[in-house]
Enzyme design. Structure first.
Site, short mmCIF file in Angstrom:
data_model
loop_
_atom_site.label_atom_id
_atom_site.label_comp_id
_atom_site.label_asym_id
_atom_site.label_seq_id
_atom_site.Cartn_x
_atom_site.Cartn_y
_atom_site.Cartn_z
N THR A 91 0.82 -1.24 0.09
CA THR A 91 0.08 0.00 -0.11
C THR A 91 0.87 1.28 0.22
O THR A 91 1.88 1.31 0.83
CB THR A 91 -0.90 -0.02 1.19
OG1 THR A 91 -1.64 -1.30 1.36
CG2 THR A 91 -1.70 1.17 1.38
N ARG A 114 -11.47 -10.12 -0.73
CA ARG A 114 -11.03 -9.59 0.62
C ARG A 114 -10.83 -8.15 0.63
O ARG A 114 -10.32 -7.49 -0.13
CB ARG A 114 -9.61 -10.46 0.68
CG ARG A 114 -8.85 -10.12 2.03
CD ARG A 114 -7.78 -9.18 1.78
NE ARG A 114 -6.85 -8.77 2.95
CZ ARG A 114 -6.17 -7.76 2.72
NH1 ARG A 114 -5.98 -6.78 1.97
NH2 ARG A 114 -5.28 -7.73 3.69
N VAL A 115 -10.77 -7.32 1.77
CA VAL A 115 -10.95 -6.13 1.78
C VAL A 115 -9.91 -5.90 3.09
O VAL A 115 -9.60 -6.52 4.17
CB VAL A 115 -12.10 -5.48 2.32
CG1 VAL A 115 -11.80 -3.89 2.51
CG2 VAL A 115 -13.09 -5.30 1.23
N GLY A 116 -8.77 -4.90 2.63
CA GLY A 116 -7.64 -4.87 3.77
C GLY A 116 -8.05 -3.68 4.86
O GLY A 116 -9.10 -3.00 4.80
N ASP A 117 -6.86 -3.17 5.36
CA ASP A 117 -7.09 -1.99 6.26
C ASP A 117 -7.04 -0.51 5.37
O ASP A 117 -7.57 0.57 6.14
CB ASP A 117 -5.74 -1.86 7.08
CG ASP A 117 -4.52 -1.79 6.27
OD1 ASP A 117 -4.50 -2.55 5.35
OD2 ASP A 117 -3.66 -1.02 6.81
N THR A 137 0.99 0.66 6.35
CA THR A 137 1.21 -0.26 5.33
C THR A 137 1.78 -1.47 5.93
O THR A 137 2.24 -1.40 7.09
CB THR A 137 2.19 0.18 4.43
OG1 THR A 137 2.61 -0.94 3.53
CG2 THR A 137 3.35 0.94 4.78
N GLY A 138 1.44 -2.71 5.46
CA GLY A 138 1.41 -3.90 6.37
C GLY A 138 0.38 -4.99 6.05
O GLY A 138 -0.60 -4.66 5.40
N LEU A 139 0.30 -5.98 6.87
CA LEU A 139 -0.73 -6.85 6.96
C LEU A 139 -1.98 -6.13 7.35
O LEU A 139 -2.31 -5.91 8.39
CB LEU A 139 -0.38 -7.91 7.77
CG LEU A 139 -1.21 -9.04 7.51
CD1 LEU A 139 -1.41 -9.81 6.09
CD2 LEU A 139 -0.90 -10.29 8.56
N GLY A 140 -2.89 -6.01 6.50
CA GLY A 140 -4.22 -5.23 6.69
C GLY A 140 -4.96 -5.73 7.98
O GLY A 140 -5.48 -4.81 8.72
N1 GLY Z 1 -1.90 -3.21 3.36
C1 GLY Z 1 -2.37 -3.91 2.39
C2 GLY Z 1 -3.53 -4.85 2.75
O1 GLY Z 1 -3.20 -5.57 3.67
O2 GLY Z 1 -4.37 -4.70 2.14
#
Ligand code: GLY
Length: 307
Positions: free
Chosen positions: A165, A192-195, A214-217
């Site tokens: 991101t 799937r929807v992220g952060d 940014t990183g694991l949503g």
């Molecule tokens: N940071 C990207 C996501 O997890 O959607």
């Protein structure tokens, strides 16, 4: 004082070409600042969406079905306005669709087919954001999965290196605003929807501060990390202290890697990460701040200076 800050995503390369794109993006945003904070944000992120180097727009990673599905969001602190699109397909610039939603409706999140329909009705043409590089990487990853192996590709990038991101923060002397745009992560489940469109999770702005992550949503959503940064700054922390505290909290609660950038209404900036790379460019009154670097809380993970 006027400040624009942009990051190119966790684990994105710091090679010259990437840094040049980031610098070109903030300079474009600075030119637009006279027309408003939100047009400036949009201009910055459009440059990155149009570049195949970043995980957004034309550089987006592919989901498990080999398709591009993107999220983008804008939040304006002083007006408390927020708008986002989620799992949107076949548009070149999701952040521009989010801006349209912000300015022309009272609704705040549109997802999937509804977001695409809204985009078409508002003049956004169909665009195929699937890059050849990402398609090749997807075939390799599917091949690994079929052989029972873990794909070698970076989760955020789909490739051997570079990006998650991207996000931008603007202080125009009157208010703070934030925006992000992303292809999400490689091989994610369709839908799937992220952060990025999760207000308080991966993005936040108030009268006090603005934050992009940014990183694991999923980790950012479950810990409301962006809102936590705002609370720390409202309680008196410098943005640098706040982002470092938020990353330690994220790592402690979820064991997750991330990058966070925050700006406050005194024009103070903070940026930190706990992974290999996190390219950031900050422009103050039209000048790049050469002395500013994000702090790596896990320097042992740092890769060679460029990559
Ligand atoms: N940071 C990207 C996501 O997890 O959607």
């Amino acid at each position: 004082m006027q400040i624009l800050a942009v990051h190119g995503g966790l684990d994105t390369s710091r090679e010259r070409s990437f840094m040049d794109d980031l610098e070109a993006a903030v300079r474009k945003g600075f030119q637009m600042l006279a027309t408003g904070r939100v047009p400036a944000l949009e201009a910055v992120l459009n440059v990155l969406e149009d570049s195949p180097r970043f995980n957004c727009g034309f550089g987006s990673v592919l989901n498990l079905d080999g398709k591009v599905e993107m999220d983008a969001a804008i939040v304006d602190g002083p007006t408390h306005r927020f708008a986002a699109v989620a799992a949107i397909r076949a548009v070149a610039n999701p952040v521009s669709v989010a801006r349209k939603l912000l300015e022309e409706t009272k609704q705040v999140i549109l997802a999937g087919e509804g977001a695409v329909k809204f985009a078409r009705e508002h003049g956004f043409p169909e665009a195929d954001c699937t890059s050849r590089q990402q398609l090749e990487a997807w075939h390799k990853a599917k091949d690994s999965l079929a052989r029972g192996k873990t794909p070698a590709q970076n989760l955020y990038t789909g490739l051997e290196y570079h990006g998650d991101t991207v996000g931008c923060l603007v202080w125009d002397g009157q208010g703070l605003t934030a925006a992000s745009t992303t292809g999400g992560y490689s091989l994610k489940l369709p839908g799937r929807v992220g952060d990025t469109p999760s207000l308080g999770g991966g993005i936040y702005a108030s009268r006090t501060s603005a934050t992009v992550c940014t990183g694991l949503g999923e980790a950012f959503i479950e810990t409301l990390t962006a809102k936590y940064v705002d609370e720390q700054i409202a309680a008196g922390a410098h943005p640098q202290e706040a982002v470092e505290a938020a990353l330690r909290r994220l790592a402690g609660l979820k064991g997750a890697e991330g990058g966070i950038m925050a700006l406050d209404a005194r024009g103070r900036i903070g940026a930190a990460f706990n992974a290999g790379r996190f390219p950031v460019v900050v422009l103050v009154n039209g000048e790049v701040r050469k002395d500013f670097q994000p702090v790596n809380l896990r320097p042992e993970l740092a890769t060679t200076p460029a990559r």
